[in-house]
Design an enzyme around this catalytic site. Structure first.
Site, mmCIF file in Angstrom:
data_model
loop_
_atom_site.group_PDB
_atom_site.id
_atom_site.type_symbol
_atom_site.label_atom_id
_atom_site.label_comp_id
_atom_site.label_asym_id
_atom_site.label_seq_id
_atom_site.Cartn_x
_atom_site.Cartn_y
_atom_site.Cartn_z
ATOM 1 N N LEU A 213 0.812 -1.214 0.000
ATOM 2 C CA LEU A 213 0.000 0.000 0.000
ATOM 3 C C LEU A 213 0.843 1.260 0.000
ATOM 4 O O LEU A 213 0.316 2.358 -0.213
ATOM 5 C CB LEU A 213 -0.915 0.020 1.236
ATOM 6 C CG LEU A 213 -1.677 -1.271 1.564
ATOM 7 C CD1 LEU A 213 -2.536 -1.072 2.802
ATOM 8 C CD2 LEU A 213 -2.529 -1.716 0.388
ATOM 9 N N TYR B 27 2.404 11.177 -11.402
ATOM 10 C CA TYR B 27 1.909 10.194 -10.430
ATOM 11 C C TYR B 27 1.353 8.976 -11.148
ATOM 12 O O TYR B 27 1.634 7.823 -10.786
ATOM 13 C CB TYR B 27 0.835 10.834 -9.549
ATOM 14 C CG TYR B 27 0.069 9.863 -8.685
ATOM 15 C CD1 TYR B 27 0.706 9.148 -7.677
ATOM 16 C CD2 TYR B 27 -1.299 9.654 -8.875
ATOM 17 C CE1 TYR B 27 0.009 8.252 -6.877
ATOM 18 C CE2 TYR B 27 -2.001 8.762 -8.076
ATOM 19 C CZ TYR B 27 -1.346 8.070 -7.078
ATOM 20 O OH TYR B 27 -2.042 7.189 -6.299
ATOM 21 N N PRO C 158 -41.330 10.500 41.491
ATOM 22 C CA PRO C 158 -42.226 9.565 42.189
ATOM 23 C C PRO C 158 -43.573 10.198 42.517
ATOM 24 O O PRO C 158 -43.631 11.358 42.961
ATOM 25 C CB PRO C 158 -41.444 9.224 43.466
ATOM 26 C CG PRO C 158 -40.004 9.419 43.091
ATOM 27 C CD PRO C 158 -40.005 10.580 42.141
ATOM 28 N N GLY C 159 -44.646 9.463 42.271
ATOM 29 C CA GLY C 159 -45.986 9.941 42.557
ATOM 30 C C GLY C 159 -46.559 10.863 41.510
ATOM 31 O O GLY C 159 -47.736 11.244 41.592
#
Length: 377
Positions: free
Chosen positions: A50, A100, A289-290
């Protein structure tokens, strides 16, 4: 053996190879001496080549880093005397006359010559632009540069938004390369025979995504805006899913988190987690709660409720009847309750701890059109 192991594709490939049993990875990169190239080649059973130069102001660097390095590697493999398979990562630019591209063709010729002379299996891949995590921005990848700059509030430059990019994702590249290592794709192409006819066919990675430059930029800005408008993109599209994952990998380390804002609908506080253009809204609710939340109904809004922690009861009643349905829910027994439109509903906390709920709705809450009618269950 992986040359270019510290590069973009190399890091992703090494990560996949590390998950295999009884595999030792020999890593060769810029920090290694040429003598190590020979030493690694002597013991390698498979070579992923690579390493290369794909962005330089010096034309000679292309030839040295691509053609000549490959010729050195092939010479080392010839000396070993074993038919060692080699996979070369080349480029579609090899079809051009750019320095390239010429250097990549030289690297291909070296590998194909090795196959012809020794009969060793070779796999030459001509890759288009590859995107994904760990790609260096402001180097040779527009996707990586755009992801990095947009994620870091930096400008991007687009000279022609109509230019089409051919893109492949690094996970697909790695999957293809791993398949060759594991022999999943059947026998190799008869490269030696093809060479005798002065013709050969490179390998390719699929799927290839043809996207206009402007489309990619628009998607990335859309991802960025999602934190403000809490929009999650439709990741049912394969490219969007991969690009979104890539974009997030370029976030600066101090910006992985972002705050949410508490809202209220019909007196019920909630925190919107996210919304989607086509899959509704997800919000989080905490009930003391409640306490009781709800006592309303909707014309065209439906919901799914899941208790993550605590215990409570969901009660529903169609607005045209008196019968009340009760579903007892708790975090210890995950269960989804569907809440249809036309049903008055509420949720009551029956425990002595907070009741934490996740709520999905088929459409995001709109304070301008709340579609929420108060009614006791």
């Amino acid at each position: 053996m992986v040359t270019g192991a510290d590069g973009f594709i190399g890091r992703n490939l090494a990560g996949a190879l590390a998950g295999l049993e009884d595999v030792e990875i020999l890593r060769f990169d810029l920090g290694n001496a040429r003598e190590e190239l020979r030493e690694m080649a002597e013991v390698a059973d498979f070579v992923f080549h690579l390493a290369g130069v794909d962005c330089s102001q010096d034309v000679e660097e292309y030839d040295a880093g691509n053609r000549r390095l490959t010729e050195e590697l092939v010479a080392c493999l010839r000396q070993v005397g074993r038919k060692i398979p080699i996979l070369l990562s080349s480029s579609t630019e090899a079809e051009t006359e750019h320095p390239y591209g010429r250097s990549k063709r030289g690297a291909e010729a070296a590998v194909l010559g090795y196959a012809k002379d020794t009969g060793a299996p070779v796999f030459v891949y001509r890759l288009p632009s590859v995107f994904g995590k760990w790609c260096l921005p402001n180097y040779n990848s527009l996707v990586a540069t755009f992801c990095h700059n947009i994620a870091n509030d930096l400008p991007i430059t687009i000279s022609d938004p109509g230019v089409t990019l051919s893109l492949v994702h690094v996970d697909d590249v790695v999957g293809e390369f791993m398949g060759q290592l594991e022999g999943k794709f059947g026998p190799q192409l008869p490269v030696a025979a093809l060479l005798s006819e002065n013709h050969w066919t490179p390998y390719a990675v699929y799927p290839v995504y043809p996207l206009k430059l402007g489309q990619v930029a628009d998607l990335l800005y859309y991802f960025k805006a999602g934190r403000d408008n809490l929009t999650i993109p439709n990741v049912g599209d394969e490219f969007t899913r991969k690009l979104y994952c890539t974009y997030l990998s370029y976030l600066p380390e101090n910006r992985f988190s972002y705050p949410l804002r508490a809202k209220a609908a019909a007196g019920s506080p909630f925190v919107e987690f996210f919304r989607t253009p086509d899959r509704g809204q997800v919000s989080v609710h905490v009930l003391k709660p409640g306490s009781t939340m709800g006592n309303h109904w909707h014309h065209s809004r439906c919901e799914k409720l899941l208790v993550a922690s605590g215990r409570g009861v969901v009660r529903l009643r169609t607005v045209h009847a008196d019968k009340v349905l009760a579903y007892f829910v708790s975090g210890g027994n995950p269960e989804v309750v569907d809440i249809p439109s036309g049903f008055a509903h509420h949720i009551q906390n029956l425990g002595d701890t907070d009741l934490v709920m996740v709520l999905w709705a088929n459409k995001p809450f709109d304070p301008e059109c709340p579609d929420t009618i108060l009614l006791e269950v």
